[in-house]
Write an enzyme that holds these catalytic residues in place. Structure first.
Site, mmCIF file in Angstrom:
data_model
loop_
_atom_site.group_PDB
_atom_site.id
_atom_site.type_symbol
_atom_site.label_atom_id
_atom_site.label_comp_id
_atom_site.label_asym_id
_atom_site.label_seq_id
_atom_site.Cartn_x
_atom_site.Cartn_y
_atom_site.Cartn_z
ATOM 1 N N GLU A 65 -7.647 -2.460 -2.209
ATOM 2 C CA GLU A 65 -7.066 -1.583 -1.189
ATOM 3 C C GLU A 65 -6.151 -0.536 -1.810
ATOM 4 O O GLU A 65 -6.178 0.634 -1.432
ATOM 5 C CB GLU A 65 -6.262 -2.407 -0.175
ATOM 6 C CG GLU A 65 -7.103 -3.140 0.831
ATOM 7 C CD GLU A 65 -6.258 -3.970 1.776
ATOM 8 O OE1 GLU A 65 -6.810 -4.426 2.787
ATOM 9 O OE2 GLU A 65 -5.051 -4.166 1.506
ATOM 10 N N MET A 71 0.839 -2.117 11.961
ATOM 11 C CA MET A 71 0.291 -3.087 12.921
ATOM 12 C C MET A 71 0.540 -2.621 14.359
ATOM 13 O O MET A 71 1.417 -3.129 15.056
ATOM 14 C CB MET A 71 0.933 -4.467 12.695
ATOM 15 C CG MET A 71 0.671 -5.062 11.322
ATOM 16 S SD MET A 71 -1.080 -5.479 11.065
ATOM 17 C CE MET A 71 -1.596 -4.215 9.939
ATOM 18 N N ASN A 113 -6.304 5.789 8.184
ATOM 19 C CA ASN A 113 -5.941 4.368 8.199
ATOM 20 C C ASN A 113 -6.783 3.593 7.197
ATOM 21 O O ASN A 113 -7.970 3.884 7.000
ATOM 22 C CB ASN A 113 -6.189 3.807 9.609
ATOM 23 C CG ASN A 113 -5.885 2.316 9.698
ATOM 24 O OD1 ASN A 113 -4.792 1.875 9.374
ATOM 25 N ND2 ASN A 113 -6.861 1.532 10.131
ATOM 26 N N HIS A 147 -8.516 0.034 6.487
ATOM 27 C CA HIS A 147 -8.972 -1.150 7.229
ATOM 28 C C HIS A 147 -9.791 -2.045 6.300
ATOM 29 O O HIS A 147 -10.705 -1.558 5.622
ATOM 30 C CB HIS A 147 -9.819 -0.731 8.435
ATOM 31 C CG HIS A 147 -10.261 -1.888 9.276
ATOM 32 N ND1 HIS A 147 -9.372 -2.741 9.888
ATOM 33 C CD2 HIS A 147 -11.504 -2.335 9.595
ATOM 34 C CE1 HIS A 147 -10.054 -3.675 10.547
ATOM 35 N NE2 HIS A 147 -11.346 -3.442 10.387
ATOM 36 N N ASN A 181 0.837 -1.213 0.000
ATOM 37 C CA ASN A 181 0.000 0.000 0.000
ATOM 38 C C ASN A 181 0.869 1.260 0.000
ATOM 39 O O ASN A 181 0.501 2.271 -0.602
ATOM 40 C CB ASN A 181 -0.954 -0.006 1.193
ATOM 41 C CG ASN A 181 -2.135 -0.931 0.971
ATOM 42 O OD1 ASN A 181 -2.802 -0.854 -0.049
ATOM 43 N ND2 ASN A 181 -2.369 -1.827 1.907
#
Length: 224
Positions: free
Chosen positions: A203, A113, A133, A135, A20
């Site tokens: 994502e 994490m 963030n 998710h 990402n």
């Protein structure tokens, strides 16, 4: 291309492979995230491949870890000491970010994490730094870890018919901050590995779009 003073300064935090993070690097390079620069990467795992991606893109990075940086003794199991160490780590990390030569205006958690406490979030909020963030679940569903696996079990059991992903603002309640962008993802009976691959593919696109949206709002906000 905007002048340097007109760009949104973005700091990215990652813990692992950094796919990402790579999507964000590519998004800035291609103009999909306009008027923005990634100023730094912070990782909390020594072997995070995200650091290699940073080096390839000439982005400064640093490793900052709870145990390696002396906040908690290795193997410590005392609950009170662990809680205190996490608070001190969070406060130190916030302080580190606030004193960077190029202070970010936006922090993007891209596979980071670690659950932040108010000791991290409060000082950044006071400084006007936004934290977002990614998710892999829809708002209000499967907060926290192992979201894809938990969604898969519910899909198989027929309790839900689709899952999804979101990018949201970070608040102290895990994965409960206001959503920025949401995308539903259908399930066609595929196994967990295939579902994970499908989710991860979406994502990359969503984190780029959401980062572009928030960065654009930050740059526009300066003109008011």
């Amino acid at each position: 291309m905007a002048e340097q003073g007109e760009t949104c300064r973005i700091l990215v935090m990652a813990s692992g492979n950094g796919s990402n993070f790579q999507a964000l690097i590519d998004g800035v390079a291609s103009g999909s995230i306009p008027n923005s620069r990634i100023t730094r990467l912070i990782v909390n795992r020594a072997k995070a491949y995200a650091t290699t991606r940073a080096e390839q893109a000439s982005i400064p990075w640093e490793y900052f870890n709870l145990i390696s940086n002396g906040f908690l003794a290795k193997g410590e199991k005392d609950e009170a000491k662990m809680v205190e160490a996490r608070k001190k780590y969070d406060a130190a990390l916030a302080d580190k970010i606030l004193h960077l030569e190029e202070r970010p205006e936006l922090i993007v958690l891209a596979g980071w994490m670690w659950v932040f406490s108010s000791d991290f979030l409060r000082p950044l909020e006071a400084a006007g730094i936004k934290v977002i963030n990614l998710h892999p679940a829809l708002p209000g569903q499967f907060d926290g870890a192992h979201a894809i696996e938990r969604a898969y079990e519910d899909l198989k059991a027929g309790r839900i018919t689709h899952t999804g992903i979101m990018v949201h603002y970070v608040i102290q309640e895990v994965d409960r901050g206001d959503p920025i962008l949401i995308q539903e993802i259908g399930w066609e009976g595929e196994e967990l590995d295939a579902l994970e691959a499908k989710i991860h593919a979406h994502e990359h696109e969503l984190i780029v779009k959401a980062t572009a949206k928030v960065a654009g709002e930050i740059v526009e906000g300066r003109k008011k």
